[in-house]
Design an enzyme around this catalytic site. Sequence first.
Site, PDB file in Angstrom:
ATOM      1  N   CYS A  99     -10.670 -11.414  21.332  1.00 25.55           N
ATOM      2  CA  CYS A  99     -11.924 -10.852  20.853  1.00 25.55           C
ATOM      3  C   CYS A  99     -11.676  -9.672  19.929  1.00 25.55           C
ATOM      4  CB  CYS A  99     -12.777 -10.369  22.027  1.00 25.55           C
ATOM      5  SG  CYS A  99     -13.141 -11.639  23.236  1.00 25.55           S
TER       6      CYS A  99
ATOM      7  N   ARG B  28     -10.295   5.603   0.621  1.00 27.04           N
ATOM      8  CA  ARG B  28     -11.242   5.969   1.682  1.00 27.04           C
ATOM      9  C   ARG B  28     -11.552   7.459   1.669  1.00 27.04           C
ATOM     10  NH1 ARG B  28      -8.794   3.229   6.881  1.00 27.04           N
ATOM     11  NH2 ARG B  28      -6.879   3.084   5.639  1.00 27.04           N
TER      12      ARG B  28
ATOM     13  N   ARG C 285     -13.398   0.492  16.948  1.00 26.84           N
ATOM     14  CA  ARG C 285     -13.084   1.492  17.980  1.00 26.84           C
ATOM     15  C   ARG C 285     -13.636   2.865  17.593  1.00 26.84           C
ATOM     16  NH1 ARG C 285      -9.527   5.442  17.946  1.00 26.84           N
ATOM     17  NH2 ARG C 285      -8.653   4.657  15.997  1.00 26.84           N
ATOM     18  N   ARG C 286     -13.360   3.287  16.375  1.00 26.37           N
ATOM     19  CA  ARG C 286     -13.872   4.594  15.934  1.00 26.37           C
ATOM     20  C   ARG C 286     -15.395   4.580  15.848  1.00 26.37           C
ATOM     21  NH1 ARG C 286      -9.464   4.384  11.425  1.00 26.37           N
ATOM     22  NH2 ARG C 286      -7.665   5.274  12.510  1.00 26.37           N
TER      23      ARG C 286
ATOM     24  N   ARG D 127     -13.225   0.055   3.293  1.00 26.00           N
ATOM     25  CA  ARG D 127     -11.919  -0.581   3.217  1.00 26.00           C
ATOM     26  C   ARG D 127     -11.130   0.055   2.084  1.00 26.00           C
ATOM     27  NH1 ARG D 127     -11.213  -5.712   4.795  1.00 26.00           N
ATOM     28  NH2 ARG D 127      -9.030  -5.150   4.443  1.00 26.00           N
TER      29      ARG D 127
ATOM     30  N   SER E  17       0.843  -1.198   0.000  1.00 27.08           N
ATOM     31  CA  SER E  17       0.000   0.000   0.000  1.00 27.08           C
ATOM     32  C   SER E  17       0.877   1.247   0.000  1.00 27.08           C
ATOM     33  CB  SER E  17      -0.912   0.016   1.225  1.00 27.08           C
ATOM     34  OG  SER E  17      -0.178   0.365   2.387  1.00 27.08           O
TER      35      SER E  17
ATOM     36  N   LYS F 189       0.112  -0.372  15.246  1.00 27.41           N
ATOM     37  CA  LYS F 189      -1.233  -0.751  15.679  1.00 27.41           C
ATOM     38  C   LYS F 189      -1.714  -2.037  14.997  1.00 27.41           C
ATOM     39  CE  LYS F 189      -3.962   2.135  12.502  1.00 27.41           C
ATOM     40  NZ  LYS F 189      -5.019   3.175  12.440  1.00 27.41           N
ATOM     41  N   ASP F 190      -1.035  -2.462  13.900  1.00 24.43           N
ATOM     42  CA  ASP F 190      -1.378  -3.724  13.244  1.00 24.43           C
ATOM     43  C   ASP F 190      -0.716  -4.921  13.908  1.00 24.43           C
ATOM     44  OD1 ASP F 190      -2.898  -2.418  11.317  1.00 24.43           O
ATOM     45  OD2 ASP F 190      -1.234  -2.277   9.889  1.00 24.43           O
TER      46      ASP F 190
END
Length: 314
Positions: free
Chosen positions: A238, A152, A128-129, A146, A10, A80-81
Site C-alpha cells: 500500500c 522544490r 507521510r509529511r 515534485r 539528480s 528511503k527509496d
Amino acid sequence: MTIRIATRRSPLAKWQANHVADRLRTNEPGVDVKLHELVTRGDRILEVPLAQVGGKGLFVKEIEDALLAKDAEIAVHSMKDLPALLAEGLVLAAVPEREDPRDALCSPKHKTLAALPKGAKVGTSSLRRGAQLKALRPDLQIEVIRGNVETRLRKASEGLDAVVLAYAGLRRLGLGAHATYVFPPEEMLPAVAQGALALEARADDAATLKRLARLEDPATRIRVEAERGFLARIEGGCQVPIAGHATLEDGEVVMRALVASLDGTRVIRGERRGSHADARKLGVAVAEELLSKGADEILRETEGKGTALSAPKR
C-alpha cells in the site's frame, strides 16, 4: 580496474555517488571510479504524485538492472527509496554513517510551522509529511510538489507559503541554511531510513563486497535494520503515510513508528526497545503492535486511494 557507480542524475543523487566515490579513492589511492548515470521511472514521471504511480522502487529499478547487467559494480541509493525486498542477486553491501534524518520546513517569509498563517499552502511530495502536517495543523493546504531539491525550494516563494524537505538532502547540497525550522522527531517522525545511504552490489561480487565493507557504519546499520524490519512487515504494497525511526539509547535500540490516515485525523503510534542483535525483529514487533491497534484498517481503507494531497501545480 575501473569501478562504476550506478546513480540517478539528480544533483543530490550525484552528490551521494560522488561522496562514495571519494571514500573509495581515499581507501585506495589511484583507483579509477566513474559514475554511470541513469534516468529512472520516478525521474520521468513528474506530473502526478509518487503514490499514484507506485511509490517505493520508482527510483531504483533501472539502477538495480544496471548492476545485474554488469554495467556497474556499485549502486548508491537514498536508503528511503529502497524497497523492503531487494532484487534477486543483489545485497545491501554497506550502510555508511547517516546524515541528520529529520524533516525541515523551508519558509522564507514565515520561518516556523507555528508562524504559518491559517490556511497556508505547504508543498511536499510525501504522504507521510502531508498526514503529519495535517495532524499538527488541520487548517493547512497540502499540495504536491515534485522535482529536485532546488526546484522544490523555489516553490517556497512561488505560490506556496512553505515546503517540507529532508534536512539530510539540504545539508548534503550545502543548502542547510534554507531550513527555517527543523522538526523534532516527536513532532514529525522521519521516513524509514531517511538520511541513510544504501550501497548495493551483486551478491557474487566478492571483491566489491570487500571494498564496500570498509564504508560500513555499524550504528547506522542497526538503526536501519530496525526501520526496514518495520517497513517489510507494515507496508503490504500500500501507499500510505508510514514513518519509522530508530535510535540507540543506553545500549538498546529504541524503535518508534506510526501509521496515519491520509488526512491526518487518525495517527496510530508504537514504540519498542530491545537489543542491537534483535534490531530487525524489533521493527517487525512495532509493526505488529500498530496492526493490532488498528493500522490494518487504515491500510485497507487507503489502498487504491492514492493520495489526499492536491494535484501538482504546473
